[in-house]
Design a protein around this motif. Sequence first.
Motif, PDB file in Angstrom:
ATOM      1  N   ASP A 192      -6.318  -1.485  -0.230  1.00  0.00           N
ATOM      2  CA  ASP A 192      -7.137  -2.400   0.575  1.00  0.00           C
ATOM      3  C   ASP A 192      -8.620  -2.263   0.234  1.00  0.00           C
ATOM      4  OD1 ASP A 192      -5.063  -3.594   1.841  1.00  0.00           O
ATOM      5  OD2 ASP A 192      -5.307  -2.532   3.751  1.00  0.00           O
ATOM      6  N   ASP A 202      -7.494   3.593  -2.063  1.00  0.00           N
ATOM      7  CA  ASP A 202      -6.629   2.775  -1.227  1.00  0.00           C
ATOM      8  C   ASP A 202      -6.640   1.310  -1.703  1.00  0.00           C
ATOM      9  OD1 ASP A 202      -6.506   0.819   1.207  1.00  0.00           O
ATOM     10  OD2 ASP A 202      -5.407   2.613   1.802  1.00  0.00           O
ATOM     11  N   PRO A 222      -0.354   4.314  -2.950  1.00  0.00           N
ATOM     12  CA  PRO A 222      -1.641   4.547  -2.289  1.00  0.00           C
ATOM     13  C   PRO A 222      -2.718   5.142  -3.197  1.00  0.00           C
ATOM     14  CG  PRO A 222      -0.111   6.300  -1.743  1.00  0.00           C
ATOM     15  CD  PRO A 222       0.634   5.349  -2.648  1.00  0.00           C
ATOM     16  N   THR A 258       0.052  -1.686  -6.981  1.00  0.00           N
ATOM     17  CA  THR A 258      -0.378  -0.462  -6.300  1.00  0.00           C
ATOM     18  C   THR A 258       0.365   0.686  -6.955  1.00  0.00           C
ATOM     19  OG1 THR A 258       1.374  -0.589  -4.624  1.00  0.00           O
ATOM     20  CG2 THR A 258      -0.707  -1.670  -4.101  1.00  0.00           C
ATOM     21  N   ARG A 263       0.824  -1.230   0.000  1.00  0.00           N
ATOM     22  CA  ARG A 263       0.000   0.000   0.000  1.00  0.00           C
ATOM     23  C   ARG A 263       0.845   1.262   0.000  1.00  0.00           C
ATOM     24  NH1 ARG A 263      -3.306  -0.156   5.157  1.00  0.00           N
ATOM     25  NH2 ARG A 263      -4.426   1.680   4.428  1.00  0.00           N
ATOM     26  N   GLU A 264       1.904   1.267   0.848  1.00  0.00           N
ATOM     27  CA  GLU A 264       2.702   2.489   0.971  1.00  0.00           C
ATOM     28  C   GLU A 264       3.460   2.810  -0.302  1.00  0.00           C
ATOM     29  OE1 GLU A 264       5.000   1.523   4.410  1.00  0.00           O
ATOM     30  OE2 GLU A 264       3.142   1.212   5.516  1.00  0.00           O
TER      31      GLU A 264
END
Lengths: 233, 299
Positions: free
Chosen positions: B128, B126, B34, B148, B30-31
């Motif tokens: 997720d 995001d 994002p 991502t 994710r980082e």
Amino acid sequence: MTATFDLASSSVRDLNQALHDADRGSFHIANPRGAHAVAAGITSEIAVQIDGSVGYYCAGMHQRGAVHIYGNAGTGLAENIMSGSVHITGNATMSAGATGHGGLLVIEGNAGARCGISMKGVDIVVGGHVGHMTAFMAQAGDLVVLGDAAEDLGDSIYEARLFVRGDVASLGADCVEKEMRPEHTERLTQLLEASGLDASPADFARYGSARELYNFHPDDIDAEVAAAKGATS
Amino acid sequence: MCGIVGLFLKTERYRNDLGRLTAMMLHEMRERGPDSAGFAVYDDATPDRTRVTVLAEGRSPEWGPTAATLESVLEAEVEVSAVLDHAVFQTTGDGRLARQWIIDNVDDVAVLSHGTQIELYKSVGDPDLVSSRYDLSSRTGTHAIAHTRMATESAITTNGSHPFSTGANTCLVHNGSLSNHFQLRKQLRRHGESFQTDNDSEVAAGYLSWRLREGDSIDTALGSALVDLDGFFTFAIGVEDGFAILRDPISCKPAVVAETDDWVAMSSEYRAIARLPDVEHAEVFEPEPARIYSWSRAS
């Protein structure tokens, strides 16, 4: 007395704060699971054992302490190490030991591209192979490679000494093979002993700077001017 | 920056866990990205039917009439099921024709993938949320790749999100940037490839689709890619029966691979791999620059 940090339940920030606050003792770190900046910024003579693989910049900016990693590491292992030691049993990816000023980095496995880039006094011993552009712009310190070196070893090197046992795919600009004199064999013997890796100094070749890039050559500018004139006339 | 992950199952053992494990890997990236995310999942549940995944961003149109018209175009049965703003058309007809017909005739939609094995979902937001919105965790199958995105060169849009797929069952995620994609896009159009975005990574996907359509093996196609693609890339690639990894000769963009008897996993960073089952016994390595890595379920 060994303090244990389980990174499955505690944060890297808390761990590193504890390591920064300590002035002696030993620490055991479990479940790093590829986390970044584990044990970065140590400044005291502590012993740290990490069980598992770590992410980027593990033991970065390291001073005085001893870090032993049982696993692999991501980009920038022991980046800018100043003193002390960092030892890893597995592989390290890109830029291991980059810009290091002192201390000893031992990688039992392979190191990726640009190992020891711009090294300024750190000693690095690699048990396996090193990737391309290793020791790019290296300025001081010794690099020992028991395996092979990929393309452009020591490109634009200043004064670091490179010892390679295996094949060198190619040397970078201004990097040349040099004679192994007794003082080099002696130094290599010391480094191998300090690393705990088994190899015979007699099997290594030494590489270093031809010092051709140190000075600006007036001939080069004449050639440039002539080429420019030729292009415009 | 961007984060990429790929999981290829060599055995049946984790087939029912494919989506859950891929979502777990994506979460760790994710980082690195994002802004948006996407995933492609391969399964062999409908070997005789092509699935065409279509996106109508932010809308849930009535797909029935489109399916009905498509039936007459393909002269084959078409079923459609909607997943929020995505829809999956299933047909025994020609998938490539279906893809092109939808691109040419249905306004404001993008065809994300087609093939007997692949479904592909992507969205801004995001990673997720993208996983949960399109129910990645409950998906089963043989392999998956996901991405991502941290948008640096163009706007945060679903169209700019990965994976990209232009050919049957072929898709690709990319960390890096290509510098000759305008020229390549023109050449590939002459070879019959069609593109829906101005994105460089879509050109890479189109390049592989073209080579595979010409009969190249994945290894041969990637060998040509090393010659013809100019720029930075770490690719994870899914094809019908296999999975492949390719990095450019400089390899600035990170990659790590882990392999056990049951699976091969690839990611930008080890932390995406760190929680996979039996990882402590995996062989972990960094893929070498300009070297082709591929795995096939057929072999």
